[in-house]
Design an enzyme around this catalytic site. Structure first.
Site, PDB file in Angstrom:
ATOM      1  CG  HIS A 143      -2.121  -0.880   1.080  1.00 42.95           C
ATOM      2  ND1 HIS A 143      -2.083  -2.204   1.429  1.00 42.95           N
ATOM      3  CD2 HIS A 143      -3.393  -0.645   0.624  1.00 42.95           C
ATOM      4  CE1 HIS A 143      -3.265  -2.759   1.203  1.00 42.95           C
ATOM      5  NE2 HIS A 143      -4.078  -1.830   0.720  1.00 42.95           N
ATOM      6  CE  LYS A 147      -3.961  -0.525   4.790  1.00 44.98           C
ATOM      7  NZ  LYS A 147      -5.256   0.097   5.131  1.00 44.98           N
TER       8      LYS A 147
END
Length: 254
Positions: A143, A147
């Protein structure tokens, strides 16, 4: 028209929810909740930092925030129930329990990932895990650098499906880090690892590895639009359901 309240309207997914609902023929954004100090203009909608106003002006609420934000929303919804679609990841046990309690009063749909692809991937993982019991399972998720929770909620959900298919308790077999002289890998353990960098929307790989061969199941999200569209579809479906706890699988009929 279905009045949709957006909780976390200034966030990455929240802004896409607003955009995707602008020309929707069934639903519209009626109210958007943002944190104090954030200025946001949404034509035809009320913008507020008051949760009670959000609840009052909504037929259904879509939540993509942080765990502490979701907790605040759940506490108010327990007093004034409204259907809730939530995609917030990283919820602790207390927050999960609040959501389950709310589901006794109103329909609640919770999903760590709102995409159709992930919904199908979960099923594929379960079948593969059950059929290839001698294969080692390793899960890697990637990600963007921003995040905050790791491993991702989606990775943990995939791991849960893999573990249940083999009759295992994920909490007892999950490994999320290896370093040093740790000895051989046990047959039952399921590795779940997180990579962070750049602007990666989301990539999940579930690998099944054996001597001489392996299978890798991959899902890559190239746009957060897929999460927003999935959440809107879920909200439209949820408002006609009885009180209860639902997943995206229920919405998609899987």
């Amino acid at each position: 028209m279905l009045n949709v309240g957006i909780y976390g309207g200034s966030g990455r997914v929240g802004s896409l929810l607003i955009k995707n609902l602008q020309h929707d023929e069934v639903a519209r954004v009626s109210v958007v909740h943002v944190l104090k100090g954030i200025e946001l203009a949404v034509p035809g909608a009320t913008v507020t930092n008051d949760i009670d106003t959000l609840i009052q002006k909504s037929d259904v609420i879509i939540d993509f925030t942080l765990p502490e934000g979701t907790e605040s929303l759940l506490e108010r919804l327990l007093e004034h129930p409204k259907p809730l679609v939530s995609g917030t990841t990283g919820l602790n046990k207390h927050q999960q329990n609040l959501m389950q309690t709310l589901a006794q009063k109103t329909p609640v749909l919770y999903a760590t990932n709102m995409s159709l692809g992930i919904a199908l991937l979960k099923r594929l993982v379960a079948v593969t895990s059950e059929k290839l019991r001698d294969f080692d399972i390793e899960i890697v998720e990637m990600h963007h650098r921003y995040k905050k929770d790791a491993p991702s909620g989606t990775a943990l959900t995939l791991a849960e499906f893999a573990a249940k298919a083999r009759g295992l308790d994920l909490e007892k077999v999950r490994v999320s880090g290896r370093d040093g002289n740790i000895g051989e890998r046990s047959k039952e353990e399921i590795g779940v690892f997180a990579l962070r960098g750049g602007d990666i929307v989301g990539r999940h790989t579930v690998g099944f590895y054996n001597d001489g061969e392996y299978i890798e199941l991959n899902h890559t999200a190239t746009s957060r639009d897929t999460f927003a569209k999935g959440a809107i579809k879920a909200a439209k479906w949820l408002v006609s359901q009885e009180p209860g706890f639902y997943t995206i699988d229920d919405c998609l009929g899987l």
